[in-house]
Design an enzyme around this catalytic site. Structure first.
Site, PDB file in Angstrom:
ATOM      1  N   LYS A   1       1.052  -1.577  -0.034  1.00  0.00           N
ATOM      2  CA  LYS A   1       0.211  -0.533  -0.150  1.00  0.00           C
ATOM      3  C   LYS A   1       0.603   1.230  -0.015  1.00  0.00           C
ATOM      4  CE  LYS A   1      -3.663  -2.531   1.996  1.00  0.00           C
ATOM      5  NZ  LYS A   1      -4.664  -2.213   3.382  1.00  0.00           N
TER       6      LYS A   1
ATOM      7  N   PHE B   1     -16.206   3.600   6.498  1.00  0.00           N
ATOM      8  CA  PHE B   1     -14.091   3.391   5.808  1.00  0.00           C
ATOM      9  C   PHE B   1     -14.187   3.406   4.381  1.00  0.00           C
ATOM     10  CE2 PHE B   1     -15.519  -0.932   6.387  1.00  0.00           C
ATOM     11  CZ  PHE B   1     -14.755  -1.674   5.431  1.00  0.00           C
TER      12      PHE B   1
ATOM     13  N   ARG C   1      -1.832 -14.873   4.800  1.00  0.00           N
ATOM     14  CA  ARG C   1      -2.478 -14.105   5.904  1.00  0.00           C
ATOM     15  C   ARG C   1      -1.862 -14.023   7.187  1.00  0.00           C
ATOM     16  NH1 ARG C   1      -7.028 -11.037   3.826  1.00  0.00           N
ATOM     17  NH2 ARG C   1      -7.591 -10.886   6.337  1.00  0.00           N
TER      18      ARG C   1
ATOM     19  N   THR D   1      -5.003  -6.711  10.902  1.00  0.00           N
ATOM     20  CA  THR D   1      -5.640  -4.774  10.867  1.00  0.00           C
ATOM     21  C   THR D   1      -5.987  -4.414  11.895  1.00  0.00           C
ATOM     22  OG1 THR D   1      -6.466  -5.991   8.504  1.00  0.00           O
ATOM     23  CG2 THR D   1      -7.582  -3.480   9.461  1.00  0.00           C
TER      24      THR D   1
ATOM     25  N   ARG E   1       2.736  -5.931   9.644  1.00  0.00           N
ATOM     26  CA  ARG E   1       2.131  -4.852   9.589  1.00  0.00           C
ATOM     27  C   ARG E   1       2.698  -5.238  11.064  1.00  0.00           C
ATOM     28  NH1 ARG E   1      -3.951  -6.767   8.128  1.00  0.00           N
ATOM     29  NH2 ARG E   1      -3.891  -5.791   6.051  1.00  0.00           N
TER      30      ARG E   1
ATOM     31  N   ASN F   1      -2.065   0.563   6.978  1.00  0.00           N
ATOM     32  CA  ASN F   1      -1.093  -1.388   7.347  1.00  0.00           C
ATOM     33  C   ASN F   1      -0.525  -1.674   6.732  1.00  0.00           C
ATOM     34  OD1 ASN F   1      -3.173  -1.910   5.586  1.00  0.00           O
ATOM     35  ND2 ASN F   1      -4.759  -2.849   7.119  1.00  0.00           N
TER      36      ASN F   1
ATOM     37  N   HIS G   1      -1.652  -5.423   1.790  1.00  0.00           N
ATOM     38  CA  HIS G   1      -3.722  -5.958   1.388  1.00  0.00           C
ATOM     39  C   HIS G   1      -3.687  -7.398   1.162  1.00  0.00           C
ATOM     40  CE1 HIS G   1      -7.205  -6.741   0.268  1.00  0.00           C
ATOM     41  NE2 HIS G   1      -6.834  -7.208  -0.974  1.00  0.00           N
TER      42      HIS G   1
END
Length: 138
Positions: free
Chosen positions: A10, A58, A86, A92, A103, A113, A116
């Site tokens: 991100k 959001f 994951r 998150t 993260r 964070n 994705h």
């Protein structure tokens, strides 16, 4: 079972020059990079990618964040790649992140964070197809 999953690095991570560190983390954990591209999303693309969240509070801030700087889209492959990635990503919610996850290492906040990841096989197929054609995945 060998699977493919989508990783997005991100804007908060690309702006802090963390692309290489994140990719190294993934490769060292046994995932293989099958495709990779740097992309500057526009509003329509970001809204389309996150369409399932439209109407949630959001959604608009997430779209604004995702178009604020380039992202890196990556197709990862490996044994149980979806669950494996994951786990490497971490939660998150900042309070639930395990030490050593991507993260925990790099996220700024719940929204910023760093990464994705697809949450299911169905999502992975849809999300990979959003960024890559089949002949771009090697």
């Amino acid at each position: 079972m060998i699977q493919q999953t989508l990783c997005l690095i991100k804007p908060d991570a690309t702006q802090r020059n963390l692309i290489g560190k994140i990719l190294s983390h993934l490769e060292e954990a046994g995932l293989t990079i099958k495709a990779l591209k740097k992309v500057q999303l526009n509003q329509e693309q970001a809204e389309g990618f996150y369409a399932e969240h439209q109407g949630k509070e959001f959604f608009a801030p997430l779209v604004e964040f995702m178009i604020s700087a380039p992202i890196v889209a990556v197709v990862l492959e490996g044994e149980n790649a979806i669950a494996h990635y994951r786990e490497l990503m971490g939660a998150t919610n900042p309070e639930q992140r395990k030490a050593g996850t991507i993260r925990a290492l790099y996220a700024i906040s719940g929204r910023e964070n760093s990464v994705h990841g697809s949450d299911s096989e169905q999502s992975a197929k849809r999300e990979i197809a959003y960024f890559f054609t089949p002949n771009e995945i090697l």
